[in-house]
Design a protein around this motif. Structure first.
Motif, PDB file in Angstrom:
ATOM      1  N   PRO A   1     -12.532  29.465   0.130  1.00 52.26           N
ATOM      2  CA  PRO A   1     -13.291  28.238   1.048  1.00 52.26           C
ATOM      3  C   PRO A   1     -12.885  26.790   0.761  1.00 52.26           C
ATOM      4  O   PRO A   1     -12.664  26.592  -0.381  1.00 52.26           O
ATOM      5  N   PHE A   2     -13.170  25.985   1.898  1.00 54.61           N
ATOM      6  CA  PHE A   2     -12.926  24.563   1.893  1.00 54.61           C
ATOM      7  C   PHE A   2     -14.142  24.100   1.052  1.00 54.61           C
ATOM      8  O   PHE A   2     -15.383  24.228   1.544  1.00 54.61           O
ATOM      9  N   LYS A   3     -13.854  23.221  -0.215  1.00 55.34           N
ATOM     10  CA  LYS A   3     -15.093  22.604  -0.918  1.00 55.34           C
ATOM     11  C   LYS A   3     -15.015  21.129  -0.862  1.00 55.34           C
ATOM     12  O   LYS A   3     -14.511  20.369  -1.714  1.00 55.34           O
ATOM     13  N   LYS A   4     -15.833  20.682   0.305  1.00 56.38           N
ATOM     14  CA  LYS A   4     -15.755  19.165   0.539  1.00 56.38           C
ATOM     15  C   LYS A   4     -16.331  18.408  -0.547  1.00 56.38           C
ATOM     16  O   LYS A   4     -15.890  17.290  -0.871  1.00 56.38           O
ATOM     17  N   GLU A   5     -17.231  18.945  -1.100  1.00 59.88           N
ATOM     18  CA  GLU A   5     -18.029  18.234  -2.172  1.00 59.88           C
ATOM     19  C   GLU A   5     -17.160  17.937  -3.488  1.00 59.88           C
ATOM     20  O   GLU A   5     -17.488  16.991  -4.322  1.00 59.88           O
ATOM     21  N   PHE A   6     -16.108  18.732  -3.721  1.00 57.46           N
ATOM     22  CA  PHE A   6     -15.135  18.670  -4.798  1.00 57.46           C
ATOM     23  C   PHE A   6     -14.893  17.202  -4.605  1.00 57.46           C
ATOM     24  O   PHE A   6     -14.484  16.611  -6.134  1.00 57.46           O
ATOM     25  N   TYR A   7     -14.417  16.523  -3.591  1.00 57.46           N
ATOM     26  CA  TYR A   7     -13.788  15.333  -3.742  1.00 57.46           C
ATOM     27  C   TYR A   7     -14.769  14.026  -3.903  1.00 57.46           C
ATOM     28  O   TYR A   7     -14.263  12.917  -4.004  1.00 57.46           O
ATOM     29  N   THR A   8     -15.852  14.223  -4.016  1.00 63.23           N
ATOM     30  CA  THR A   8     -16.893  13.013  -4.094  1.00 63.23           C
ATOM     31  C   THR A   8     -16.817  12.510  -5.427  1.00 63.23           C
ATOM     32  O   THR A   8     -17.298  11.423  -5.484  1.00 63.23           O
ATOM     33  N   SER A   9     -16.722  13.028  -6.448  1.00 58.36           N
ATOM     34  CA  SER A   9     -16.767  12.402  -7.800  1.00 58.36           C
ATOM     35  C   SER A   9     -15.486  11.587  -8.234  1.00 58.36           C
ATOM     36  O   SER A   9     -15.708  10.894  -9.370  1.00 58.36           O
ATOM     37  N   PHE A  10     -14.397  11.342  -7.374  1.00 64.52           N
ATOM     38  CA  PHE A  10     -13.195  10.678  -7.946  1.00 64.52           C
ATOM     39  C   PHE A  10     -13.429   9.294  -7.236  1.00 64.52           C
ATOM     40  O   PHE A  10     -13.779   9.065  -6.264  1.00 64.52           O
ATOM     41  N   LYS A  11     -13.054   8.520  -8.250  1.00 65.66           N
ATOM     42  CA  LYS A  11     -12.923   6.928  -7.885  1.00 65.66           C
ATOM     43  C   LYS A  11     -11.631   6.527  -7.478  1.00 65.66           C
ATOM     44  O   LYS A  11     -10.841   5.838  -8.024  1.00 65.66           O
ATOM     45  N   LEU A  12     -11.470   6.993  -6.204  1.00 64.55           N
ATOM     46  CA  LEU A  12     -10.131   6.895  -5.453  1.00 64.55           C
ATOM     47  C   LEU A  12     -10.309   6.643  -4.040  1.00 64.55           C
ATOM     48  O   LEU A  12     -11.396   6.935  -3.431  1.00 64.55           O
ATOM     49  N   ASN A  13      -9.298   5.945  -3.439  1.00 69.79           N
ATOM     50  CA  ASN A  13      -9.451   5.686  -2.039  1.00 69.79           C
ATOM     51  C   ASN A  13      -8.833   7.075  -1.363  1.00 69.79           C
ATOM     52  O   ASN A  13      -7.780   7.201  -1.248  1.00 69.79           O
ATOM     53  N   LEU A  14      -9.827   8.020  -1.177  1.00 68.52           N
ATOM     54  CA  LEU A  14      -9.269   9.442  -1.003  1.00 68.52           C
ATOM     55  C   LEU A  14      -9.800   9.814   0.195  1.00 68.52           C
ATOM     56  O   LEU A  14     -11.070   9.679   0.761  1.00 68.52           O
ATOM     57  N   THR A  15      -8.723  10.376   1.034  1.00 68.75           N
ATOM     58  CA  THR A  15      -9.322  11.149   2.412  1.00 68.75           C
ATOM     59  C   THR A  15      -9.010  12.539   2.429  1.00 68.75           C
ATOM     60  O   THR A  15      -7.703  12.925   1.925  1.00 68.75           O
TER      61      THR A  15
ATOM     62  N   LEU B   1       0.860  -1.328  -0.085  1.00 72.13           N
ATOM     63  CA  LEU B   1      -0.064  -0.079   0.164  1.00 72.13           C
ATOM     64  C   LEU B   1       0.760   1.160   0.111  1.00 72.13           C
ATOM     65  O   LEU B   1       1.768   1.372   0.643  1.00 72.13           O
ATOM     66  N   ILE B   2       0.555   2.220  -0.893  1.00 73.09           N
ATOM     67  CA  ILE B   2       1.403   3.470  -0.894  1.00 73.09           C
ATOM     68  C   ILE B   2       0.125   4.467  -0.442  1.00 73.09           C
ATOM     69  O   ILE B   2      -0.959   4.493  -0.922  1.00 73.09           O
ATOM     70  N   SER B   3       0.772   5.399   0.344  1.00 73.99           N
ATOM     71  CA  SER B   3       0.004   6.494   0.793  1.00 73.99           C
ATOM     72  C   SER B   3       0.453   7.945   0.224  1.00 73.99           C
ATOM     73  O   SER B   3       1.683   8.307   0.263  1.00 73.99           O
ATOM     74  N   ILE B   4      -0.266   8.253  -0.991  1.00 73.56           N
ATOM     75  CA  ILE B   4      -0.255   9.540  -1.695  1.00 73.56           C
ATOM     76  C   ILE B   4      -0.489  10.776  -0.642  1.00 73.56           C
ATOM     77  O   ILE B   4      -1.711  10.955  -0.533  1.00 73.56           O
ATOM     78  N   ILE B   5       0.613  11.641  -0.540  1.00 70.72           N
ATOM     79  CA  ILE B   5       0.206  12.747   0.181  1.00 70.72           C
ATOM     80  C   ILE B   5       0.238  14.071  -0.501  1.00 70.72           C
ATOM     81  O   ILE B   5       1.279  14.417  -1.370  1.00 70.72           O
ATOM     82  N   ILE B   6      -0.897  14.912  -0.736  1.00 72.49           N
ATOM     83  CA  ILE B   6      -0.885  16.193  -1.484  1.00 72.49           C
ATOM     84  C   ILE B   6      -1.465  17.286  -0.597  1.00 72.49           C
ATOM     85  O   ILE B   6      -2.709  17.172  -0.384  1.00 72.49           O
ATOM     86  N   PRO B   7      -0.553  18.079  -0.200  1.00 74.53           N
ATOM     87  CA  PRO B   7      -1.218  19.570   0.477  1.00 74.53           C
ATOM     88  C   PRO B   7      -1.683  20.304  -0.760  1.00 74.53           C
ATOM     89  O   PRO B   7      -1.304  20.278  -1.614  1.00 74.53           O
ATOM     90  N   THR B   8      -2.704  21.056  -0.492  1.00 73.45           N
ATOM     91  CA  THR B   8      -3.313  21.926  -1.329  1.00 73.45           C
ATOM     92  C   THR B   8      -3.806  23.501  -0.891  1.00 73.45           C
ATOM     93  O   THR B   8      -4.234  23.272   0.292  1.00 73.45           O
ATOM     94  N   LEU B   9      -3.939  24.405  -1.626  1.00 69.27           N
ATOM     95  CA  LEU B   9      -4.147  25.807  -1.330  1.00 69.27           C
ATOM     96  C   LEU B   9      -4.679  26.419  -2.362  1.00 69.27           C
ATOM     97  O   LEU B   9      -3.956  26.905  -3.230  1.00 69.27           O
ATOM     98  N   ASN B  10      -6.048  26.479  -2.670  1.00 70.92           N
ATOM     99  CA  ASN B  10      -6.659  27.413  -3.442  1.00 70.92           C
ATOM    100  C   ASN B  10      -6.209  26.993  -4.695  1.00 70.92           C
ATOM    101  O   ASN B  10      -6.024  27.767  -5.788  1.00 70.92           O
ATOM    102  N   ARG B  11      -6.153  25.649  -5.168  1.00 69.39           N
ATOM    103  CA  ARG B  11      -5.910  25.173  -6.487  1.00 69.39           C
ATOM    104  C   ARG B  11      -6.796  24.055  -6.878  1.00 69.39           C
ATOM    105  O   ARG B  11      -6.522  23.213  -7.671  1.00 69.39           O
ATOM    106  N   TYR B  12      -8.034  24.338  -6.934  1.00 76.50           N
ATOM    107  CA  TYR B  12      -8.870  23.041  -7.242  1.00 76.50           C
ATOM    108  C   TYR B  12      -9.033  22.838  -8.517  1.00 76.50           C
ATOM    109  O   TYR B  12      -9.079  21.671  -9.301  1.00 76.50           O
ATOM    110  N   GLU B  13      -8.625  23.890  -9.416  1.00 76.71           N
ATOM    111  CA  GLU B  13      -8.922  23.607 -11.032  1.00 76.71           C
ATOM    112  C   GLU B  13      -7.745  22.706 -11.406  1.00 76.71           C
ATOM    113  O   GLU B  13      -7.869  21.850 -12.279  1.00 76.71           O
TER     114      GLU B  13
END
Length: 439
Positions: A187-201, A148-160
């Motif tokens: 603002p934090f857009k929690k709904e942005f993450y719902t459409s991806f087919k990933l094991n995503l937190t 298992l690999i854990s991919i770590i992505i910090p993000t700030l105002n770059r949803y596009e």
């Protein structure tokens, strides 16, 4: 350092330090080196010829050697000038000559060494790169074990841009991974993450802090391998498997991928082949989680500043971990103009945004002084500050570097104030001590 002049030319380079077991990174000249690389008879002494072979072997990708040079002997001024002329631009050779004259070295020896080595031609390594022809057909047992690999992505105002990042991860040919996004957007857009087919937190972090974000995600991770990634990058479908394959092939601890900044760009020549890496880029590196457990997480003294990844990479190097520069794990780094570190602080370590800001960013001097000491830090300032006067887009432009040097002289009183302020703020950091968090 194999050659003393490296203290002027690469004063704060990883490979200038011995590891904690007192070993250097430079290989003892063995049968493979003797059969692969030709002796350079421009050097006077036999030991300088051996050191040159060792230098070339390491720089050209020799990785699996058993013994390293630990007791380094001094070589002559002449041989040091041969080395400098062979591997560095003649402007830097002149720079070394001037520094040594101003340092009250024997002027006759210096002049003779400088003058009598003018015959030395710049080295071209294209015929001496070590090739690992078994790599392409290598059947990786590590990939077969499916860790298992854990991919770590910090993000700030770059949803596009993050949308493209996550879409690329959906297309990977290696599937056993989780994605942890530490989102600091407003603002934090929690709904942005719902459409991806990933094991995503996706975790929201109110404090705008890059190194805290990575540390939090590493602690949250479930994988035995950590893959650090940026939110403004594009990758090919085999990016992850190439990282794993490289770890396995070289029995390595870290795989440092390469970056290009424009579609269609070639990988820079000095990163286009496997070699022991002299850097760590937290936008594209796979490493064993056990490393964090051993040496700690990222140092928060670098928060909102620069070189936190460089410090961690050096810490791993000093503790004996093998880091491979991996040309097959490539990413396109877009370096977009907004969001990310640009919103939190400075993008460039040596170029200030405002006239009276410290130069370089204090975390740079904190890093240099902590590991390399006062003298090498000053030499690094002499090497880097004058050429940082002009904007980043002129980096690597030789005529503009000359212009930069002229401006540095004209603006020297202001630059001195900037450097002194940076030195003072770095001293405060050093007095506070590191803020390396424990896993």
């Amino acid at each position: 350092m194999l050659f003393k002049f490296l203290k002027y030319l690469q004063p704060t380079h990883y490979f200038g330090l011995n590891r904690q077991d007192e070993s250097s990174v430079f290989p003892v000249v063995d049968e493979f080196i003797n059969s692969t690389f030709q002796v350079d008879n421009a050097y006077n002494s036999e030991i300088a010829k051996q050191y040159d072979l060792s230098w070339r072997a390491l720089q050209n990708g020799y990785i699996d050697y058993s013994d390293s040079i630990n007791d380094i002997e001094n070589v002559s001024v002449f041989d040091n000038y041969v080395f400098a002329r062979k591997y560095f631009n003649k402007a830097w050779v002149l720079y070394v000559f001037i520094l040594r004259i101003l340092s009250f070295k024997n002027p006759i020896k210096e002049y003779r060494g400088f003058k009598n080595t003018r015959f030395v031609e710049r080295y071209n390594n294209k015929n001496e790169i070590v090739k690992y022809e078994d790599y392409n057909g290598f059947d990786s047992q590590l990939i077969a074990k499916n860790p298992l690999i854990s991919i770590i992505i910090p993000t700030l105002n770059r949803y596009e841009y993050l949308k493209d990042v996550l879409t690329d991860l959906e297309k990977q040919d290696y599937s056993n991974f989780e994605v942890i996004v530490i989102d600091q957007s407003e603002p934090f857009k929690k709904e942005f993450y719902t459409s991806f087919k990933l094991n995503l937190t996706a975790l929201y972090q109110e404090e705008k802090a890059l190194w805290l974000a990575r540390n939090v995600a590493i602690r949250q991770s479930k994988g035995d391998y950590i893959l650090l990634f940026d939110d403004d990058s594009r990758i090919e479908h085999n990016w992850m498997s190439q990282h794993l394959k490289t770890l396995d092939f070289f029995n390595a601890d870290l795989s440092s991928g390469v970056s290009i900044s424009k579609v269609g760009d070639k990988i820079p020549a000095h990163y286009a082949y496997f070699k022991i890496s002299d850097q760590l880029d937290t936008g594209n590196v796979l490493l064993k989680k056990a490393i964090f457990k051993d040496i700690g997480l990222f140092d928060r003294q670098f928060e909102k500043q620069r070189m936190g990844d460089g410090e961690f990479g050096l810490r791993a190097f000093l503790n004996g971990y093998k880091n491979i520069s991996n040309p097959y794990a490539k990413r396109l780094h877009l370096k977009v103009n907004s969001g990310g570190l640009r919103d939190m602080g400075s993008w460039d370590a040596f170029r200030t945004k405002h006239l009276f800001q410290p130069r370089p960013i204090p975390s740079v001097l904190y890093f240099f002084r902590r590991y390399f000491g006062k003298r090498q830090s000053i030499l690094s300032l002499l090497r880097t500050v004058p050429i940082s006067i002009l904007p980043y887009r002129f980096k690597g432009n030789k005529p503009m570097l000359i212009v930069s040097g002229v401006f540095a002289v004209l603006l020297s009183p202001l630059i001195l104030l900037q450097v002194l302020r940076s030195w003072y703020l770095a001293s405060k950091k050093l007095n506070e001590g590191s803020k390396i968090q424990i896993y």
